[in-house]
Design a protein around this motif. Structure first.
Motif, PDB file in Angstrom:
ATOM      1  N   TYR A   1     -13.970   4.489 -21.522  1.00 11.04           N
ATOM      2  CA  TYR A   1     -15.398   4.234 -21.669  1.00 11.04           C
ATOM      3  C   TYR A   1     -15.681   3.653 -23.052  1.00 11.04           C
ATOM      4  O   TYR A   1     -14.804   3.625 -23.916  1.00 11.04           O
ATOM      5  CB  TYR A   1     -16.197   5.526 -21.473  1.00 11.04           C
ATOM      6  N   THR A   2     -16.920   3.211 -23.278  1.00 10.10           N
ATOM      7  CA  THR A   2     -17.398   2.830 -24.604  1.00 10.10           C
ATOM      8  C   THR A   2     -18.665   3.629 -24.889  1.00 10.10           C
ATOM      9  O   THR A   2     -19.366   4.048 -23.967  1.00 10.10           O
ATOM     10  CB  THR A   2     -17.714   1.317 -24.720  1.00 10.10           C
ATOM     11  N   LEU A   3     -18.959   3.817 -26.164  1.00 14.50           N
ATOM     12  CA  LEU A   3     -20.152   4.568 -26.560  1.00 14.50           C
ATOM     13  C   LEU A   3     -21.414   3.718 -26.537  1.00 14.50           C
ATOM     14  O   LEU A   3     -22.509   4.218 -26.318  1.00 14.50           O
ATOM     15  CB  LEU A   3     -19.973   5.132 -27.974  1.00 14.50           C
TER      16      LEU A   3
ATOM     17  N   LYS B   1     -13.941  -5.012 -18.035  1.00 15.15           N
ATOM     18  CA  LYS B   1     -14.386  -3.658 -17.743  1.00 15.15           C
ATOM     19  C   LYS B   1     -13.322  -2.663 -18.197  1.00 15.15           C
ATOM     20  O   LYS B   1     -12.125  -2.904 -18.031  1.00 15.15           O
ATOM     21  CB  LYS B   1     -14.641  -3.503 -16.239  1.00 15.15           C
ATOM     22  N   CYS B   2     -13.757  -1.565 -18.781  1.00 13.15           N
ATOM     23  CA  CYS B   2     -12.809  -0.516 -19.176  1.00 13.15           C
ATOM     24  C   CYS B   2     -12.098   0.005 -17.930  1.00 13.15           C
ATOM     25  O   CYS B   2     -12.703   0.124 -16.864  1.00 13.15           O
ATOM     26  CB  CYS B   2     -13.549   0.646 -19.850  1.00 13.15           C
ATOM     27  N   LYS B   3     -10.830   0.323 -18.082  1.00 15.53           N
ATOM     28  CA  LYS B   3     -10.067   0.880 -16.965  1.00 15.53           C
ATOM     29  C   LYS B   3     -10.623   2.248 -16.616  1.00 15.53           C
ATOM     30  O   LYS B   3     -11.257   2.915 -17.442  1.00 15.53           O
ATOM     31  CB  LYS B   3      -8.590   1.003 -17.336  1.00 15.53           C
ATOM     32  N   GLN B   4     -10.353   2.667 -15.403  1.00 18.34           N
ATOM     33  CA  GLN B   4     -10.795   3.984 -14.966  1.00 18.34           C
ATOM     34  C   GLN B   4     -10.235   5.038 -15.917  1.00 18.34           C
ATOM     35  O   GLN B   4      -9.075   4.981 -16.303  1.00 18.34           O
ATOM     36  CB  GLN B   4     -10.307   4.232 -13.534  1.00 18.34           C
ATOM     37  N   GLY B   5     -11.087   5.972 -16.325  1.00 18.78           N
ATOM     38  CA  GLY B   5     -10.687   6.993 -17.287  1.00 18.78           C
ATOM     39  C   GLY B   5     -10.955   6.582 -18.728  1.00 18.78           C
ATOM     40  O   GLY B   5     -10.597   7.296 -19.650  1.00 18.78           O
TER      41      GLY B   5
END
Length: 186
Positions: A132-134, A126-130
């Motif tokens: 994202y992915t498109l 999962k991406c870290k907080q702050g």
């Protein structure tokens, strides 16, 4: 199907002039009247005797063995897949994809806000907080831009009356703290 007509003759030794011998497992002979059997090539298998051909490895499987006598080729391990039949190896899942199960023909794309940055991944992170992915299947996360802040592996707009510059401020609490700190100094 796949058995030679010679199979209806009584099995004997290869030197007995009154009998024919079955090709052993891992070997085959497609042509009548031959003095020997051929070896199954890599990417195939044959666990039965007296056969006229070898079976190709199925999707999600591979074999680099000569004369493979198994009922099936080896299953691709997690992190690898093989979509083609008759192959000698399974391929690593590419960046942005993963495979958590064995014996699969394709890798799965990572979900939105999840990534796999290395080939051969068995899962996505999962991406870290702050961050994202498109879209699906990405190999790296992007940073939330100005006017947005991180919320559990994604970005949302700052609410009315709030802002965030391009400096890395990960959550709304920090935005709020930053704003209150500015007010104290004014």
């Amino acid at each position: 199907a796949g058995q030679s007509r010679a199979n209806k003759y009584q099995n004997g030794s290869s030197t007995d002039p009154t009998k024919c011998s079955n090709c052993t497992a891992g070997r085959f002979q497609p042509t009548e009247g031959q003095a020997s059997c051929l070896l199954c090539i890599p990417g195939t298998h044959q666990n039965r005797t007296g056969m006229s051909k070898c079976q190709r490895c199925s999707q999600g499987h591979a074999s680099d063995q000569i004369a493979n006598v198994k009922n099936e080729c080896e299953k691709c391990v997690p992190g690898k897949a093989q979509i083609l039949k008759g192959q000698t190896l399974c391929l690593d899942c590419t960046r942005g994809t993963f495979q958590d199960l064995q014996g699969r023909s394709v890798c799965k794309k990572c979900a939105k806000n999840y990534v796999s940055s290395a080939s051969g991944s068995q899962s996505c992170l999962k991406c870290k907080q702050g961050m994202y992915t498109l879209k699906l299947g990405e190999s790296s996360c992007r940073e939330c831009g100005g006017g947005k802040f991180g919320k559990g592996g994604g970005c949302i707009d700052c609410p009315s009356g709030w802002y965030r510059s391009d400096a890395i401020i990960i959550d709304l609490t920090r935005c709020k703290f930053f704003l209150l700190s500015l007010l104290v100094f004014l």
